[in-house]
Design a protein around this motif. Structure first.
Motif, PDB file in Angstrom:
ATOM      1  N   CYS A 179      66.547  59.578   5.227  1.00 12.61           N
ATOM      2  CA  CYS A 179      67.818  59.542   5.514  1.00 12.61           C
ATOM      3  C   CYS A 179      68.958  59.819   4.291  1.00 12.61           C
ATOM      4  CB  CYS A 179      67.996  58.032   6.168  1.00 12.61           C
ATOM      5  SG  CYS A 179      67.164  57.714   7.574  1.00 12.61           S
ATOM      6  N   GLU A 180      69.603  60.723   4.459  1.00  7.73           N
ATOM      7  CA  GLU A 180      70.660  61.028   3.237  1.00  7.73           C
ATOM      8  C   GLU A 180      71.871  60.286   3.689  1.00  7.73           C
ATOM      9  OE1 GLU A 180      69.946  63.176   0.879  1.00  7.73           O
ATOM     10  OE2 GLU A 180      67.995  63.653   1.854  1.00  7.73           O
ATOM     11  N   PRO A 181      72.335  59.868   2.303  1.00  7.16           N
ATOM     12  CA  PRO A 181      73.708  58.915   2.458  1.00  7.16           C
ATOM     13  C   PRO A 181      74.914  60.003   3.184  1.00  7.16           C
ATOM     14  CG  PRO A 181      73.157  59.830   0.102  1.00  7.16           C
ATOM     15  CD  PRO A 181      72.306  60.392   1.105  1.00  7.16           C
ATOM     16  N   GLY A 182      75.781  59.207   4.017  1.00 10.06           N
ATOM     17  CA  GLY A 182      76.773  59.742   4.541  1.00 10.06           C
ATOM     18  C   GLY A 182      76.679  60.704   5.691  1.00 10.06           C
ATOM     19  N   VAL A 183      75.399  60.674   5.954  1.00 16.80           N
ATOM     20  CA  VAL A 183      75.076  61.516   7.124  1.00 16.80           C
ATOM     21  C   VAL A 183      74.057  60.602   8.233  1.00 16.80           C
ATOM     22  CG1 VAL A 183      73.642  63.629   8.088  1.00 16.80           C
ATOM     23  CG2 VAL A 183      74.886  63.660   5.691  1.00 16.80           C
ATOM     24  N   TRP A 184      74.635  60.777   9.516  1.00 11.42           N
ATOM     25  CA  TRP A 184      73.341  60.130  10.622  1.00 11.42           C
ATOM     26  C   TRP A 184      72.192  60.938  10.768  1.00 11.42           C
ATOM     27  CZ3 TRP A 184      74.238  55.184  11.898  1.00 11.42           C
ATOM     28  CH2 TRP A 184      75.416  54.795  11.988  1.00 11.42           C
ATOM     29  N   THR A 185      70.950  60.340  10.573  1.00  9.73           N
ATOM     30  CA  THR A 185      69.640  60.896  10.662  1.00  9.73           C
ATOM     31  C   THR A 185      69.065  60.523  12.071  1.00  9.73           C
ATOM     32  OG1 THR A 185      69.522  61.095   8.264  1.00  9.73           O
ATOM     33  CG2 THR A 185      67.460  61.330   9.567  1.00  9.73           C
ATOM     34  N   LEU A 186      68.792  61.432  12.924  1.00  7.92           N
ATOM     35  CA  LEU A 186      68.086  61.034  14.219  1.00  7.92           C
ATOM     36  C   LEU A 186      67.000  60.782  13.855  1.00  7.92           C
ATOM     37  CD1 LEU A 186      68.342  61.421  17.274  1.00  7.92           C
ATOM     38  CD2 LEU A 186      67.394  63.590  17.062  1.00  7.92           C
ATOM     39  N   LEU A 187      66.427  59.659  14.355  1.00  9.63           N
ATOM     40  CA  LEU A 187      65.044  58.652  14.285  1.00  9.63           C
ATOM     41  C   LEU A 187      64.396  59.069  15.373  1.00  9.63           C
ATOM     42  CD1 LEU A 187      65.962  55.227  12.718  1.00  9.63           C
ATOM     43  CD2 LEU A 187      65.735  57.259  11.486  1.00  9.63           C
ATOM     44  N   ALA A 188      64.755  59.121  16.424  1.00  8.04           N
ATOM     45  CA  ALA A 188      63.958  59.402  17.686  1.00  8.04           C
ATOM     46  C   ALA A 188      64.803  59.853  18.725  1.00  8.04           C
ATOM     47  CB  ALA A 188      63.124  58.311  17.855  1.00  8.04           C
ATOM     48  N   GLU A 189      64.338  60.492  19.786  1.00 11.73           N
ATOM     49  CA  GLU A 189      64.887  60.549  21.104  1.00 11.73           C
ATOM     50  C   GLU A 189      63.568  61.025  21.980  1.00 11.73           C
ATOM     51  OE1 GLU A 189      67.045  64.404  21.583  1.00 11.73           O
ATOM     52  OE2 GLU A 189      66.076  65.327  19.798  1.00 11.73           O
ATOM     53  N   ASN A 190      64.066  60.645  23.369  1.00  9.20           N
ATOM     54  CA  ASN A 190      63.091  60.885  24.405  1.00  9.20           C
ATOM     55  C   ASN A 190      61.464  59.801  24.199  1.00  9.20           C
ATOM     56  OD1 ASN A 190      64.494  62.903  25.520  1.00  9.20           O
ATOM     57  ND2 ASN A 190      63.677  64.394  24.018  1.00  9.20           N
ATOM     58  N   VAL A 191      62.059  58.547  23.654  1.00  7.65           N
ATOM     59  CA  VAL A 191      60.663  57.688  23.487  1.00  7.65           C
ATOM     60  C   VAL A 191      61.129  56.691  24.499  1.00  7.65           C
ATOM     61  CG1 VAL A 191      60.061  58.403  21.271  1.00  7.65           C
ATOM     62  CG2 VAL A 191      61.917  56.757  21.519  1.00  7.65           C
ATOM     63  N   SER A 192      60.199  55.687  24.714  1.00  9.83           N
ATOM     64  CA  SER A 192      60.247  54.314  25.609  1.00  9.83           C
ATOM     65  C   SER A 192      60.554  53.465  24.673  1.00  9.83           C
ATOM     66  CB  SER A 192      59.212  54.463  26.528  1.00  9.83           C
ATOM     67  OG  SER A 192      58.259  54.258  25.582  1.00  9.83           O
ATOM     68  N   SER A 193      60.150  53.585  23.483  1.00  2.00           N
ATOM     69  CA  SER A 193      60.288  52.147  22.442  1.00  2.00           C
ATOM     70  C   SER A 193      60.105  52.920  21.149  1.00  2.00           C
ATOM     71  CB  SER A 193      59.198  51.184  22.754  1.00  2.00           C
ATOM     72  OG  SER A 193      58.157  51.753  22.319  1.00  2.00           O
ATOM     73  N   ILE A 194      60.888  52.060  20.170  1.00  5.07           N
ATOM     74  CA  ILE A 194      60.836  52.386  18.851  1.00  5.07           C
ATOM     75  C   ILE A 194      60.927  51.119  18.046  1.00  5.07           C
ATOM     76  CG2 ILE A 194      63.316  52.935  18.817  1.00  5.07           C
ATOM     77  CD1 ILE A 194      62.886  54.775  16.540  1.00  5.07           C
ATOM     78  N   ALA A 195      60.299  51.105  16.670  1.00  7.78           N
ATOM     79  CA  ALA A 195      60.524  50.162  15.746  1.00  7.78           C
ATOM     80  C   ALA A 195      60.843  50.965  14.328  1.00  7.78           C
ATOM     81  CB  ALA A 195      59.314  49.213  15.622  1.00  7.78           C
ATOM     82  N   PHE A 196      61.662  50.364  13.675  1.00 12.78           N
ATOM     83  CA  PHE A 196      62.071  51.097  12.336  1.00 12.78           C
ATOM     84  C   PHE A 196      62.471  49.977  11.432  1.00 12.78           C
ATOM     85  CE2 PHE A 196      65.159  51.440  15.442  1.00 12.78           C
ATOM     86  CZ  PHE A 196      66.643  50.868  14.772  1.00 12.78           C
ATOM     87  N   GLU A 197      62.298  50.442   9.997  1.00 10.24           N
ATOM     88  CA  GLU A 197      62.753  49.871   9.030  1.00 10.24           C
ATOM     89  C   GLU A 197      62.840  50.369   7.818  1.00 10.24           C
ATOM     90  OE1 GLU A 197      60.447  46.194   7.370  1.00 10.24           O
ATOM     91  OE2 GLU A 197      58.572  47.367   7.714  1.00 10.24           O
ATOM     92  N   TRP A 198      63.627  50.048   6.702  1.00 10.49           N
ATOM     93  CA  TRP A 198      63.765  50.846   5.513  1.00 10.49           C
ATOM     94  C   TRP A 198      62.337  50.590   4.736  1.00 10.49           C
ATOM     95  CZ3 TRP A 198      67.299  53.970   5.800  1.00 10.49           C
ATOM     96  CH2 TRP A 198      68.504  53.681   6.288  1.00 10.49           C
TER      97      TRP A 198
END
Length: 90
Positions: A10-29
């Protein structure tokens, strides 16, 4: 069903797409000190200056379930350094 684990930069100052079309997601730095923000939406990325977001703290996983197929999850780190995001999807 096996889970998919992905590392996304994930670049600073830019929104980064983590996921789409999924039923669930988990994420962390991946970093012990990274801080940032995330949003859930159905269209394009929000403006970088939006105030409508949730905060992601270091080593504080986020988990979302029962997502709609049109939901998109976006993340952006605080500061001026790119950060790695660990993303788990079904």
């Amino acid at each position: 069903m096996a889970a998919n684990v992905t590392c996304i930069t994930c670049e600073p100052g830019v929104w980064t797409l983590l996921a789409e079309n999924v039923s669930s997601i988990a994420f962390e730095w991946r970093s012990e000190t990274a801080v940032g923000k995330w949003v859930i939406g159905q269209g394009d990325a929000p403006e970088p200056t939006t105030q409508d977001y949730k905060t992601i703290r270091p080593k504080s996983p986020q988990s979302l379930n029962d997502l709609s197929v049109s939901d998109k999850i976006w993340a952006m780190p605080e500061g001026s350094i790119a950060q790695k995001m660990e993303v788990i999807t079904p």
